[in-house]
Design a protein around this motif. Structure first.
Motif, short mmCIF file in Angstrom:
data_model
loop_
_atom_site.label_atom_id
_atom_site.label_comp_id
_atom_site.label_asym_id
_atom_site.label_seq_id
_atom_site.Cartn_x
_atom_site.Cartn_y
_atom_site.Cartn_z
N GLU A 1 -4.23 10.83 8.96
CA GLU A 1 -5.25 10.53 7.96
C GLU A 1 -4.84 9.40 7.01
O GLU A 1 -5.69 8.85 6.30
CB GLU A 1 -5.58 11.79 7.15
N ARG A 2 -3.55 9.06 6.99
CA ARG A 2 -3.08 7.98 6.10
C ARG A 2 -2.96 6.63 6.82
O ARG A 2 -2.55 5.64 6.22
CB ARG A 2 -1.73 8.36 5.49
N ARG A 3 -3.30 6.61 8.08
CA ARG A 3 -3.16 5.38 8.87
C ARG A 3 -4.42 4.52 8.87
O ARG A 3 -4.41 3.40 9.38
CB ARG A 3 -2.79 5.74 10.32
N HIS B 1 1.46 4.17 -3.25
CA HIS B 1 1.31 5.62 -3.17
C HIS B 1 2.64 6.36 -3.22
O HIS B 1 2.65 7.59 -3.30
CB HIS B 1 0.57 6.00 -1.88
N TRP C 1 4.83 6.57 -0.78
CA TRP C 1 5.05 7.27 0.49
C TRP C 1 6.23 6.66 1.25
O TRP C 1 6.49 5.47 1.17
CB TRP C 1 3.81 7.19 1.39
N GLN D 1 5.81 9.65 5.88
CA GLN D 1 4.61 10.15 5.22
C GLN D 1 3.40 9.29 5.54
O GLN D 1 2.29 9.79 5.73
CB GLN D 1 4.83 10.21 3.70
N LEU D 2 3.61 7.98 5.65
CA LEU D 2 2.51 7.07 5.97
C LEU D 2 2.02 7.26 7.40
O LEU D 2 0.87 6.98 7.72
CB LEU D 2 2.96 5.62 5.77
N TYR E 1 0.83 -1.21 0.00
CA TYR E 1 0.00 0.00 0.00
C TYR E 1 0.87 1.26 0.00
O TYR E 1 0.60 2.21 -0.75
CB TYR E 1 -0.92 -0.03 1.22
N ARG E 2 1.91 1.24 0.83
CA ARG E 2 2.80 2.40 0.91
C ARG E 2 3.55 2.61 -0.41
O ARG E 2 3.66 3.73 -0.91
CB ARG E 2 3.80 2.21 2.05
N LYS F 1 -3.78 10.76 17.13
CA LYS F 1 -2.79 9.75 16.75
C LYS F 1 -2.22 9.06 17.99
O LYS F 1 -1.55 9.68 18.79
CB LYS F 1 -1.67 10.43 15.96
N ARG G 1 1.27 9.86 8.96
CA ARG G 1 0.29 10.92 9.17
C ARG G 1 -1.07 10.32 9.52
O ARG G 1 -1.47 9.29 8.98
CB ARG G 1 0.18 11.79 7.92
#
Length: 205
Positions: free
Chosen positions: A81-83, A70, A72, A76-77, A66-67, A132, A79
Motif C-alpha cells: 500500500e506504500r508503493r 514519512h 520510513w 517499511q516502504l 518521500y521516504r 506485490k 509494503r
C-alpha cells in the motif's frame, strides 16, 4: 557471519540493479549495435546523461525524499500500500524524459525504449494494487525483451549478452527473495512482465 555476508551481497545487488536502469541500458545497447553507433560521442554522452538524470537520478531522489518525509525504512516502504506514490513518481519521471526526447526530435528507437520502460512501470503499478510484483526483475526482464527485439531489428546475435543478462536476472531475483522483499512467484511474474512488454513495445506489436 556467512549469513550476514549473503545478506550484504543481496543488498548490494538490489541497490546496483535498481528498477530504473532499463532505459539507460537500452540506450547503451542501441549505441552499440545499431546505426546510432556512428553518431558523435558528444551526442551519445549527452543523451545518456539526460536519460540517467530523468530515469535513474530523479526518481531515486524523489522516492528517497518521500521516504524520509514519512520516516520510513526501505523495508517499511516496500509494503504494497506504500508503493503507489513511488510508482507515480517514477512514471512522471519517465514521461518527462519521453517528452523531452520528443521535444528535441531524438530518434524513435530511443523513444521506444522509454515507452517500454514507462509501460512496464504502469503495468507493475496496476498489478501492485492487488498483488506485490517485483519491479527489480521487471526491469531486468525488460532488458532481456529489449535485447531480443533489437536482435530482430538490427540482425545481431544476442546470445552472449542474453546469457549475461539471464545470470544477472537470477542473481537479482535471488537477492530480492533473500531480503524477503518478494516471493519466488512475484520475482518470476515481474521478469515475465518486463520481457513481454519490452519485446512487444520495441517491435511495435
Amino acid at each position: 557471519m556467512k549469513e550476514k555476508n549473503i545478506i550484504l551481497v543481496a543488498r548490494v545487488l538490489s541497490a546496483v540493479f535498481t528498477p530504473f536502469y532499463l532505459s539507460f541500458v537500452g540506450m547503451t545497447v542501441l549505441f552499440t549495435f545499431s546505426y546510432l553507433s556512428q553518431m558523435p560521442w558528444g551526442y551519445k554522452l549527452s543523451v545518456l546523461a539526460m536519460v540517467y538524470f530523468f530515469t535513474i537520478l530523479m526518481p531515486t531522489l524523489l522516492i528517497k525524499l518521500y521516504r524520509n518525509y514519512h520516516g520510513w525504512t526501505l523495508i517499511q516502504l516496500s509494503r504494497k500500500e506504500r508503493r503507489v506514490v513511488p510508482y507515480l513518481l517514477s512514471i512522471v519521471s519517465y514521461y518527462a524524459c519521453f517528452y523531452v526526447m520528443r521535444l528535441y526530435n531524438i530518434p524513435h528507437f530511443m523513444g521506444n525504449i522509454l515507452m517500454a520502460a514507462l509501460v512496464i512501470q504502469i503495468v507493475c503499478s496496476l498489478i501492485n494494487v492487488w498483488w506485490k510484483v517485483s519491479t527489480h526483475t521487471a526491469a531486468i526482464g525488460g532488458v532481456v525483451g529489449a535485447l531480443l527485439a533489437f536482435s530482430f531489428i538490427f540482425m545481431f546475435n544476442p546470445i552472449s549478452w542474453l546469457c549475461l543478462t539471464l545470470v544477472l536476472a537470477g542473481l537479482v531475483g535471488t537477492s530480492r527473495i533473500i531480503l524477503r522483499q518478494h516471493t519466488l512467484s512475484q520475482v518470476i511474474a515481474g521478469f515475465g512482465v518486463g520481457v513481454v512488454i519490452a519485446f512487444a513495445v520495441i517491435l511495435g506489436l
